[in-house]
Motif scaffolding. Structure first.
Motif, PDB file in Angstrom:
ATOM      1  N   UNK A  33       0.881  -1.175   0.000  1.00 33.68           N
ATOM      2  CA  UNK A  33       0.000   0.000   0.000  1.00 33.68           C
ATOM      3  C   UNK A  33       0.917   1.223   0.000  1.00 33.68           C
ATOM      4  N   UNK A  34       1.422   1.638  -1.157  1.00 34.68           N
ATOM      5  CA  UNK A  34       2.476   2.660  -1.211  1.00 34.68           C
ATOM      6  C   UNK A  34       2.059   4.022  -0.683  1.00 34.68           C
ATOM      7  N   UNK A  35       0.755   4.305  -0.610  1.00 38.33           N
ATOM      8  CA  UNK A  35       0.329   5.627  -0.144  1.00 38.33           C
ATOM      9  C   UNK A  35       0.355   5.761   1.378  1.00 38.33           C
ATOM     10  N   UNK A  36       0.482   4.652   2.122  1.00 40.16           N
ATOM     11  CA  UNK A  36       0.558   4.737   3.577  1.00 40.16           C
ATOM     12  C   UNK A  36       2.001   4.949   4.029  1.00 40.16           C
ATOM     13  N   UNK A  37       2.158   5.671   5.133  1.00 38.37           N
ATOM     14  CA  UNK A  37       3.483   5.939   5.683  1.00 38.37           C
ATOM     15  C   UNK A  37       4.103   4.639   6.206  1.00 38.37           C
ATOM     16  N   UNK A  38       5.429   4.455   6.048  1.00 33.22           N
ATOM     17  CA  UNK A  38       6.086   3.257   6.593  1.00 33.22           C
ATOM     18  C   UNK A  38       5.957   3.192   8.115  1.00 33.22           C
ATOM     19  N   UNK A  39       6.061   1.995   8.651  1.00 34.62           N
ATOM     20  CA  UNK A  39       6.082   1.805  10.097  1.00 34.62           C
ATOM     21  C   UNK A  39       7.517   1.501  10.534  1.00 34.62           C
ATOM     22  N   UNK A  40       7.748   1.473  11.847  1.00 34.31           N
ATOM     23  CA  UNK A  40       9.089   1.208  12.377  1.00 34.31           C
ATOM     24  C   UNK A  40       8.971   0.424  13.670  1.00 34.31           C
ATOM     25  N   UNK A  41      10.094  -0.160  14.092  1.00 32.36           N
ATOM     26  CA  UNK A  41      10.182  -0.837  15.378  1.00 32.36           C
ATOM     27  C   UNK A  41      10.931   0.050  16.366  1.00 32.36           C
ATOM     28  N   UNK A  42      10.684  -0.206  17.655  1.00 32.63           N
ATOM     29  CA  UNK A  42      11.381   0.538  18.704  1.00 32.63           C
ATOM     30  C   UNK A  42      11.825  -0.436  19.791  1.00 32.63           C
ATOM     31  N   UNK A  43      13.034  -0.211  20.319  1.00 31.05           N
ATOM     32  CA  UNK A  43      13.518  -0.927  21.496  1.00 31.05           C
ATOM     33  C   UNK A  43      13.258  -0.027  22.695  1.00 31.05           C
TER      34      UNK A  43
END
Length: 292
Positions: free
Chosen positions: A259-269
């Motif tokens: 879904x290229x129109x959605x912002x990427x997600x990320x992981x957090x420690x």
């Protein structure tokens, strides 16, 4: 009373004795070359005489520097080894309880494997409850979907930004189907995380609108990714997840479409500010090394 020992300066001195090169010493310590020069000058000022002779081509110890090195370098090496052994022993007594969401993918698994054997204990966290276990002290460190803005919790590292995909039934989208536009996503009933995750976290990982303003509809909830994917397989609903997760939940009855129109997600420690584990910082350093 013993005089206060300049530990920073002595550590720098110890490394420079081994390296006899300001640039390599700076690299080893993770500081600038100017900082190395500053620490050595400060130590020489405390001692009262030069410890090194510097030319444009070489660095060598003075007679006083050799005398100090004979005593200080082995002592500092023993101090460093003793500290590392104490941290490893403490971690063995109380393993690093590491919570994770979704899957322990390759780089995270390699970082865990690089810890001393038996010092890490894995705990799977619910999809929609990333922070409660950490806040209650049931785990020491959490690898969860970002963001985290919880009082008392500290983000040590944010990493692994990934494009967003949507999982749909294979009967709904045949193999080879293209990506999903915002309009198509808005017409699809979605499955959201069902649990106590805060609203700001949901807005990122289960967004209510596309960046262009199209409203997204969530028709059902699931407590885990696997539960949600099983619901997808037998309905015409969809589930949003990061690209990395799609490689760990492959099923013949599902299709994963970008879904290229959605912002990427990320992981957090994330760790608790008042309950840091002795191995948490070491593990984060390993994460940085393995995730690039």
């Amino acid at each position: 009373m013993l005089p206060e020992l300049p530990l920073q300066e002595l550590e720098c001195f110890s490394v420079l004795v081994h390296q006899l090169h300001f640039g390599r010493t700076a690299e080893r310590l993770g500081v600038s070359q100017g900082r190395v020069s500053q620490l050595i000058k400060r130590l020489e000022g405390r001692v009262g005489a030069p410890l090194f002779r510097r030319t444009s081509r070489r660095v060598e110890l003075t007679e006083l520097g050799r005398a100090l090195a004979e005593q200080a370098v082995p002592a500092f090496d023993r101090l460093r080894d003793g500290y590392a052994a104490a941290r490893a022993r403490a971690a063995t007594v109380r393993p690093l309880r590491l919570g994770f969401q979704c899957a322990v993918y390759g780089p995270v698994a390699r970082a865990i494997a690089s810890l001393p054997e038996g010092t890490a204990q894995l705990v799977e966290l619910p999809w929609a409850d990333p922070f409660s276990h950490l806040a209650r002290g049931e785990i020491d460190l959490a690898i969860v979907l970002a963001p985290c803005r919880e009082p008392g919790l500290e983000v040590l590292l944010e990493f692994s930004r990934q494009p967003v995909f949507v999982a749909v039934s294979a009967t709904q989208r045949p193999a080879g189907a293209a990506d999903v536009s915002a309009d198509e996503l808005a017409a699809l009933a979605l499955i959201e995380p069902c649990g106590p995750a805060p609203e700001y976290w949901r807005q990122v990982n289960a967004p209510r609108r596309t960046p262009g303003g199209r409203e997204l509809v969530y028709a059902a909830g699931a407590a885990t990714i696997q539960e949600g994917l099983s619901m997808v397989a037998c309905t015409h609903r969809g589930l949003l997840l990061c690209e990395r997760s799609t490689t760990y939940v492959q099923r013949p009855d599902l299709r994963f479409l970008p879904v290229p129109e959605l912002e990427p997600t990320a992981l957090a420690a994330v760790q608790h500010e008042r309950r840091p584990h002795p191995l948490a910082a070491d593990f984060v350093e390993l994460l940085v090394k393995h995730v690039g």
